[in-house]
Design an enzyme around this catalytic site. Structure first.
Site, PDB file in Angstrom:
ATOM      1  N   GLY A  32       0.801  -1.236   0.000  1.00 58.20           N
ATOM      2  CA  GLY A  32       0.000   0.000   0.000  1.00 58.20           C
ATOM      3  C   GLY A  32       0.824   1.272   0.000  1.00 58.20           C
ATOM      4  O   GLY A  32       0.256   2.356   0.137  1.00 58.20           O
ATOM      5  N   LEU A  36      -0.573   1.812  -7.355  1.00 61.32           N
ATOM      6  CA  LEU A  36      -2.019   1.603  -7.252  1.00 61.32           C
ATOM      7  C   LEU A  36      -2.419   1.176  -5.846  1.00 61.32           C
ATOM      8  O   LEU A  36      -3.514   1.483  -5.380  1.00 61.32           O
ATOM      9  CB  LEU A  36      -2.466   0.574  -8.298  1.00 61.32           C
ATOM     10  CG  LEU A  36      -2.134   0.984  -9.744  1.00 61.32           C
ATOM     11  CD1 LEU A  36      -2.648  -0.050 -10.742  1.00 61.32           C
ATOM     12  CD2 LEU A  36      -2.712   2.364 -10.070  1.00 61.32           C
ATOM     13  N   ASP A  85       6.929  -9.554   4.976  1.00 55.57           N
ATOM     14  CA  ASP A  85       7.161 -10.226   3.706  1.00 55.57           C
ATOM     15  C   ASP A  85       6.038 -11.248   3.576  1.00 55.57           C
ATOM     16  O   ASP A  85       6.008 -12.239   4.316  1.00 55.57           O
ATOM     17  CB  ASP A  85       8.536 -10.910   3.708  1.00 55.57           C
ATOM     18  CG  ASP A  85       8.861 -11.509   2.337  1.00 55.57           C
ATOM     19  OD1 ASP A  85       7.914 -11.811   1.578  1.00 55.57           O
ATOM     20  OD2 ASP A  85      10.056 -11.673   2.025  1.00 55.57           O
ATOM     21  N   ARG A  87       5.428 -13.570   1.740  1.00 54.81           N
ATOM     22  CA  ARG A  87       5.776 -14.953   1.385  1.00 54.81           C
ATOM     23  C   ARG A  87       5.989 -15.817   2.608  1.00 54.81           C
ATOM     24  O   ARG A  87       6.077 -17.031   2.504  1.00 54.81           O
ATOM     25  CB  ARG A  87       7.063 -14.953   0.545  1.00 54.81           C
ATOM     26  CG  ARG A  87       6.912 -14.295  -0.786  1.00 54.81           C
ATOM     27  CD  ARG A  87       8.241 -14.109  -1.482  1.00 54.81           C
ATOM     28  NE  ARG A  87       8.990 -12.983  -0.943  1.00 54.81           N
ATOM     29  CZ  ARG A  87      10.053 -12.443  -1.535  1.00 54.81           C
ATOM     30  NH1 ARG A  87      10.504 -12.949  -2.667  1.00 54.81           N
ATOM     31  NH2 ARG A  87      10.678 -11.420  -1.015  1.00 54.81           N
ATOM     32  N   PHE A 117       8.138  -8.867 -13.575  1.00 50.51           N
ATOM     33  CA  PHE A 117       9.073  -8.301 -14.559  1.00 50.51           C
ATOM     34  C   PHE A 117       8.857  -9.087 -15.840  1.00 50.51           C
ATOM     35  O   PHE A 117       8.433 -10.245 -15.804  1.00 50.51           O
ATOM     36  CB  PHE A 117      10.523  -8.414 -14.078  1.00 50.51           C
ATOM     37  CG  PHE A 117      10.870  -9.760 -13.516  1.00 50.51           C
ATOM     38  CD1 PHE A 117      11.154 -10.828 -14.356  1.00 50.51           C
ATOM     39  CD2 PHE A 117      10.861  -9.976 -12.149  1.00 50.51           C
ATOM     40  CE1 PHE A 117      11.445 -12.077 -13.836  1.00 50.51           C
ATOM     41  CE2 PHE A 117      11.154 -11.228 -11.622  1.00 50.51           C
ATOM     42  CZ  PHE A 117      11.447 -12.283 -12.468  1.00 50.51           C
ATOM     43  N   TYR A 167      -4.614 -10.864 -17.720  1.00 54.04           N
ATOM     44  CA  TYR A 167      -4.010 -12.041 -18.344  1.00 54.04           C
ATOM     45  C   TYR A 167      -4.238 -13.310 -17.525  1.00 54.04           C
ATOM     46  O   TYR A 167      -3.806 -14.388 -17.925  1.00 54.04           O
ATOM     47  CB  TYR A 167      -2.555 -11.822 -18.751  1.00 54.04           C
ATOM     48  CG  TYR A 167      -1.557 -11.247 -17.773  1.00 54.04           C
ATOM     49  CD1 TYR A 167      -1.563 -11.579 -16.418  1.00 54.04           C
ATOM     50  CD2 TYR A 167      -0.550 -10.410 -18.234  1.00 54.04           C
ATOM     51  CE1 TYR A 167      -0.593 -11.075 -15.557  1.00 54.04           C
ATOM     52  CE2 TYR A 167       0.414  -9.901 -17.393  1.00 54.04           C
ATOM     53  CZ  TYR A 167       0.388 -10.232 -16.033  1.00 54.04           C
ATOM     54  OH  TYR A 167       1.345  -9.741 -15.183  1.00 54.04           O
ATOM     55  N   LYS A 182      -1.546 -14.957 -11.302  1.00 55.02           N
ATOM     56  CA  LYS A 182      -2.787 -14.172 -11.232  1.00 55.02           C
ATOM     57  C   LYS A 182      -4.005 -15.038 -11.581  1.00 55.02           C
ATOM     58  O   LYS A 182      -5.095 -14.834 -11.057  1.00 55.02           O
ATOM     59  CB  LYS A 182      -2.715 -12.963 -12.161  1.00 55.02           C
ATOM     60  CG  LYS A 182      -1.721 -11.896 -11.720  1.00 55.02           C
ATOM     61  CD  LYS A 182      -2.169 -11.148 -10.466  1.00 55.02           C
ATOM     62  CE  LYS A 182      -1.306  -9.913 -10.210  1.00 55.02           C
ATOM     63  NZ  LYS A 182      -1.650  -9.221  -8.953  1.00 55.02           N
ATOM     64  N   PRO A 208      -6.863  -4.054 -12.507  1.00 50.03           N
ATOM     65  CA  PRO A 208      -6.607  -2.747 -13.128  1.00 50.03           C
ATOM     66  C   PRO A 208      -6.177  -2.886 -14.584  1.00 50.03           C
ATOM     67  O   PRO A 208      -5.481  -3.831 -14.937  1.00 50.03           O
ATOM     68  CB  PRO A 208      -5.432  -2.185 -12.313  1.00 50.03           C
ATOM     69  CG  PRO A 208      -4.955  -3.274 -11.421  1.00 50.03           C
ATOM     70  CD  PRO A 208      -5.736  -4.512 -11.680  1.00 50.03           C
TER      71      PRO A 208
END
Ligand code: HXC
Length: 315
Positions: A32, A36, A85, A87, A117, A167, A182, A208
């Site tokens: 945050g 976005l 983190d 993860r 990336f 995607y 995603k 988005p």
């Protein structure tokens, strides 16, 4: 005069919901502090929420907190930066405890933190693949799980919003790791919405489209041609303003969306559904990313320098 493309949004500082919609509510936004995520956190602040900006990076946390406080100062909410983190399940649990000790029970979780990336799939190292999937999919699950367990144990309702990407439906050449992750997030959203509705927990997704912002990570900002003519690339004939995403996020987590769960909303001016009658000539991803031919003995990837950022309209 009728403008070409979709109307511009209401001005910065406007809200989609009544003032104070999130007064007394604790909202966690992962990632945050930048881009976005910061726009979303800020919109919750404007509506009176106490917002926890969760991030690995102290500078990012400070930026997010400052933005939330600037927007929400008069609305009664507050803001707190919390290191995490996502993860790491222990780090997630500790961060959620820190938030609840300082601000109170968490009612809203926005899983926005991501890692990404561009790379042709054959160039990705195993660790590069693992890192992105770990942040995007595993991190989202760990945060969802942590919130649900706390809410269920206390008999409290909650709302979760998972930030996705279009995607997830189509595949994403050049982003195999992120697109697969995603897709997992979208699917997870649907499963959790069903499992957790009886416990009063709603789970939705938000995707988005093109929302230029100053914090775009270097690797993505460096995709050749990314900055050029962006308004012409979308049916809306304009890119999005980050606050438009903030309005969608606050709606989906608000009581006004009390019967919306398991839904992933795309806010991209219909861009992901566009298709030309005749497609433009096909360009392989290595060429799009200006990579040479695949070299099995070469480095796993090529990092690109960040181009100068384009100033964007403030929110
Ligand atoms: C190829 C790369 C790379 C690059 C890192 N790696 N950057 N490979 N191209 N540009 C590889 C590394 O070499 C390493 O593999 C592995 O990935 C892990 O890299 P680390 O730097 O050690 O990981 P970490 O410090 O955890 O950083 C994670 C990160 C980083 C994803 C690499 O960029 C990050 O934290 N980003 C957070 C913000 C972010 O990316 N936001 C973008 C979200 S945008 P080896 O084998 O060398 O060990 C988004 C929207 C999608 O998701 C839509 C856009 C089109």
């Amino acid at each position: 005069m009728t403008p070409p493309g979709l109307d511009p949004p209401p001005p910065p500082g406007a809200s989609a919901l009544p003032a104070g919609t999130f007064a007394g509510q604790v909202v966690v936004v992962t990632g945050g502090g930048t881009g976005l995520g910061k726009a979303i956190a800020t919109e919750f602040g404007r509506l009176g929420a106490s917002v926890a900006v969760v991030s690995r990076d102290a500078d990012h946390r400070a930026a997010g907190v400052a933005s939330v406080l600037a927007a929400g100062g008069s609305a009664g909410g507050t803001a707190l930066g919390v290191a995490c983190d996502i993860r790491d399940a222990d780090s997630v649990a500790a961060a959620f405890s820190e938030v609840e000790d300082a601000l109170g029970p968490i009612g809203v979780l926005v899983n926005n933190a991501a890692g990404n990336f561009p790379s042709p799939a054959e160039d990705l190292s195993p660790n590069a693949w693992r890192t992105v999937v770990d942040i995007v999919l595993n991190g989202t699950f760990l945060c969802c799980r942590e919130l649900a367990r706390r809410a269920m144990a206390a008999g409290r309702s909650a709302a979760i919003l998972n930030i996705g990407a279009s995607y997830a439906w189509t595949g994403g050449p050049g982003f195999a790791h992120s697109a697969a992750a995603k897709a997992g997030v979208k699917n997870l959203t649907e499963t959790l919405a069903v499992e957790w509705a009886p416990a009063g927990i709603r789970v939705n997704g938000l995707v988005p489209g093109l929302f230029p912002h100053e914090d775009e990570v270097a690797a993505i900002a460096g995709v050749p041609g990314r900055d050029a003519g962006v308004d012409d690339r979308v049916p809306a004939l304009r890119v999005g303003a980050p606050r438009e995403l903030g309005w969608a996020a606050t709606f989906l987590c608000s009581p006004y969306a009390s019967y919306v769960s398991g839904h992933t909303m795309v806010v991209d001016g219909a861009n992901w559904q566009r298709r030309n009658a005749l497609q433009a000539p096909f360009v392989p991803i290595r060429e799009q990313l200006e990579r040479g031919p695949f070299d099995p003995d070469g480095p796993d990837h090529v990092r690109r320098p960040r181009p100068p950022t384009t100033p964007v309209e403030p929110d």
